[in-house]
Design an enzyme around this catalytic site. Sequence first.
Site, PDB file in Angstrom:
ATOM      1  N   CYS A 108       0.878  -1.148   0.000  1.00  0.00           N
ATOM      2  CA  CYS A 108       0.000   0.000   0.000  1.00  0.00           C
ATOM      3  C   CYS A 108       0.932   1.219   0.000  1.00  0.00           C
ATOM      4  O   CYS A 108       1.855   1.272   0.795  1.00  0.00           O
ATOM      5  CB  CYS A 108      -0.850  -0.034   1.263  1.00  0.00           C
ATOM      6  SG  CYS A 108      -1.910   1.369   1.482  1.00  0.00           S
ATOM      7  N   ASN A 212      -9.218   3.700   3.285  1.00  0.00           N
ATOM      8  CA  ASN A 212      -8.521   4.977   3.282  1.00  0.00           C
ATOM      9  C   ASN A 212      -7.778   5.254   1.980  1.00  0.00           C
ATOM     10  O   ASN A 212      -6.923   6.131   1.919  1.00  0.00           O
ATOM     11  CB  ASN A 212      -7.536   5.051   4.458  1.00  0.00           C
ATOM     12  CG  ASN A 212      -6.442   4.005   4.364  1.00  0.00           C
ATOM     13  OD1 ASN A 212      -6.536   3.053   3.591  1.00  0.00           O
ATOM     14  ND2 ASN A 212      -5.402   4.168   5.162  1.00  0.00           N
ATOM     15  N   LEU A 215      -7.799   9.209  -4.388  1.00  0.00           N
ATOM     16  CA  LEU A 215      -7.121   9.908  -5.471  1.00  0.00           C
ATOM     17  C   LEU A 215      -7.533  11.359  -5.334  1.00  0.00           C
ATOM     18  O   LEU A 215      -8.726  11.677  -5.384  1.00  0.00           O
ATOM     19  CB  LEU A 215      -7.550   9.320  -6.817  1.00  0.00           C
ATOM     20  CG  LEU A 215      -6.753   9.663  -8.081  1.00  0.00           C
ATOM     21  CD1 LEU A 215      -7.232   8.810  -9.251  1.00  0.00           C
ATOM     22  CD2 LEU A 215      -6.823  11.124  -8.454  1.00  0.00           C
ATOM     23  N   HIS A 247      -3.324   7.088  -3.178  1.00  0.00           N
ATOM     24  CA  HIS A 247      -2.957   6.105  -2.158  1.00  0.00           C
ATOM     25  C   HIS A 247      -3.689   4.807  -2.465  1.00  0.00           C
ATOM     26  O   HIS A 247      -4.926   4.774  -2.473  1.00  0.00           O
ATOM     27  CB  HIS A 247      -3.377   6.647  -0.782  1.00  0.00           C
ATOM     28  CG  HIS A 247      -3.133   5.712   0.358  1.00  0.00           C
ATOM     29  ND1 HIS A 247      -3.970   5.645   1.464  1.00  0.00           N
ATOM     30  CD2 HIS A 247      -2.150   4.822   0.595  1.00  0.00           C
ATOM     31  CE1 HIS A 247      -3.499   4.749   2.308  1.00  0.00           C
ATOM     32  NE2 HIS A 247      -2.399   4.237   1.807  1.00  0.00           N
ATOM     33  N   HIS A 342       4.531   1.476   1.504  1.00  0.00           N
ATOM     34  CA  HIS A 342       4.335   1.053   2.893  1.00  0.00           C
ATOM     35  C   HIS A 342       4.156  -0.471   2.862  1.00  0.00           C
ATOM     36  O   HIS A 342       3.998  -1.057   1.808  1.00  0.00           O
ATOM     37  CB  HIS A 342       3.071   1.657   3.520  1.00  0.00           C
ATOM     38  CG  HIS A 342       2.811   3.083   3.171  1.00  0.00           C
ATOM     39  ND1 HIS A 342       1.547   3.563   2.865  1.00  0.00           N
ATOM     40  CD2 HIS A 342       3.647   4.138   3.080  1.00  0.00           C
ATOM     41  CE1 HIS A 342       1.612   4.857   2.619  1.00  0.00           C
ATOM     42  NE2 HIS A 342       2.882   5.229   2.724  1.00  0.00           N
ATOM     43  N   GLY A 392      -2.840  12.811   4.535  1.00  0.00           N
ATOM     44  CA  GLY A 392      -3.774  13.104   5.618  1.00  0.00           C
ATOM     45  C   GLY A 392      -5.172  12.639   5.255  1.00  0.00           C
ATOM     46  O   GLY A 392      -5.370  11.860   4.333  1.00  0.00           O
ATOM     47  N   SER A 393      -6.150  13.151   5.955  1.00  0.00           N
ATOM     48  CA  SER A 393      -7.536  12.809   5.636  1.00  0.00           C
ATOM     49  C   SER A 393      -8.016  13.695   4.497  1.00  0.00           C
ATOM     50  O   SER A 393      -7.390  14.695   4.143  1.00  0.00           O
ATOM     51  CB  SER A 393      -8.429  13.012   6.861  1.00  0.00           C
ATOM     52  OG  SER A 393      -8.698  14.402   7.050  1.00  0.00           O
ATOM     53  N   HIS A 416       3.490   7.252   7.876  1.00  0.00           N
ATOM     54  CA  HIS A 416       2.918   7.076   6.537  1.00  0.00           C
ATOM     55  C   HIS A 416       1.629   7.841   6.336  1.00  0.00           C
ATOM     56  O   HIS A 416       1.148   7.957   5.207  1.00  0.00           O
ATOM     57  CB  HIS A 416       2.692   5.595   6.232  1.00  0.00           C
ATOM     58  CG  HIS A 416       1.382   5.032   6.685  1.00  0.00           C
ATOM     59  ND1 HIS A 416       0.917   5.139   7.977  1.00  0.00           N
ATOM     60  CD2 HIS A 416       0.431   4.328   6.010  1.00  0.00           C
ATOM     61  CE1 HIS A 416      -0.260   4.543   8.068  1.00  0.00           C
ATOM     62  NE2 HIS A 416      -0.578   4.046   6.901  1.00  0.00           N
ATOM     63  N   GLY A 417       1.016   8.351   7.393  1.00  0.00           N
ATOM     64  CA  GLY A 417      -0.245   9.066   7.261  1.00  0.00           C
ATOM     65  C   GLY A 417      -0.652   9.689   8.582  1.00  0.00           C
ATOM     66  O   GLY A 417       0.164   9.858   9.488  1.00  0.00           O
TER      67      GLY A 417
END
Length: 493
Positions: A108, A212, A215, A247, A342, A392-393, A416-417
């Site tokens: 991922c 999660n 694009l 992601h 990741h 991020g979100s 990673h996030g």
Amino acid sequence: MAGPKIRDGALRRRATQVAEATWEIPPSAKAGMRVPARIYATPELLAQMDDGVFEQVTNVAMLPGIVGHACCMPDGHWGYGFPIGGLAAMDPDHGVISPGGIGFDINCGMRLVRTNLVFDDVRERIPALVDALYTRVPAGVGARGLLRLNDDDFRALAVHGARWCVEHGYGWPEDLERTEERGAMSGADPDRVSPRALERGRQQVGTLGSGNHYLEIQIVKPEQVYDRAVAARLGIDRPHQVVIMFHCGSRGFGHQIASDYIQAFLPLMASKFGIELPDRDLACAPFSSQEGQAYFAAMACAINMSFANRQVILHRIREVFADVLQRDARDLGLEMVYDVAHNTAKLEQHEVNGRRRRLLVHRKGATRAFAAGMPDIPAAFRDIGQPVIIGGSMETGSYLLRGTPSGQQSFFTTAHGSGRTMSRTQAKKQFRGQELARDLKQRGIYIRAVSYAGLAEEAGAAYKDIDAVVAATERAGLSLPVARFTPVGNVKG
């Protein structure tokens, strides 16, 4: 999946601050620990981490052959076996390989693409771009790709990764230079992969997935470029520049490989290898064993499929921007900045106690962050360090960072996030997807999602503060911020 076993904070209370944004739990905290457990976090982020993080990172410290510390990054939260954000380096001759230390969604990862555009060039075209991306990049659970591959094609793709895509017209040759491992990890062997996994993977190349995965069209505000010289070297060189970040991973292919080998390892751990661990989710095999090598070869196939997946998605992005804006993709400057992985285990050279050692580095929900001058960094920016992409979100923003020499302490690994603070079930109870979509639109973020339930799961409030996570990585000496990106359009699985 086993749940957290210690909920009274006993292990949390054993964590001692040893440096800025760095905490350690000594081996004496739990019987069987071979090394200390290290957590990178500010006091505020440490307080947000669930008890499962402390339980899991100390369990990781029990794995045979572990070197240095069992680590957890600032975005850490409870996962499968390892915490998400987990890191462990193993002696390859005496240590183990653990699917739980890599994850189900093998490789991922994140890909960042720059453009020559600024926000005023696309402001009125964001809905059209997002709608077209939603059509051309299938998303959601079980989504099938638009690429039709036979069995031989997919086996070749699993060996050659993004290189297969470029050779077949799905990308530009220079994309490979900007991809970790140049888009293909060596040692992949499709014969070590089950027919079921091969069948699942063959249908999913060029798909975004769910959860999660996203694009996103983003912009770079001038005040959020923190290192202008480095940003310019990476192609971030104009105010309100448009970039694209996405992601995704190896989809059902990686999930099936992980499931197959966990089930294969479980009955052998005690009976064949003499390994006793407190959590079945840490199922493992000696890396040097036949079983360990078979998993490593299968895992490499999933890593390569994921690189190929992101390569095909990039090809679709270039098609969409060219079609909607009626300009050639090269003229639009749709060039890769970098692609980071990741959820991998890789053989790398690291210095431990003054000696260079070959180690098997597990990164679970964590990003490689090599410093300037290290091998495997593209020549174009070897003097500035490896680009790091931290997502991020969908409501907040994402970051571009770079590796730093002080990252040696974590085997050159960073976050990673954002990292979840709320389960998906909790998020769906607290938020409504339709309301969230309306709110995002009012705030200038146009979104297309496969389902409103899935959208609710990814509400910004379900995640840690991305700015706090990045600040913690900087304070801990893991990576350095270069620029922050703000979302204006989003496709969600």
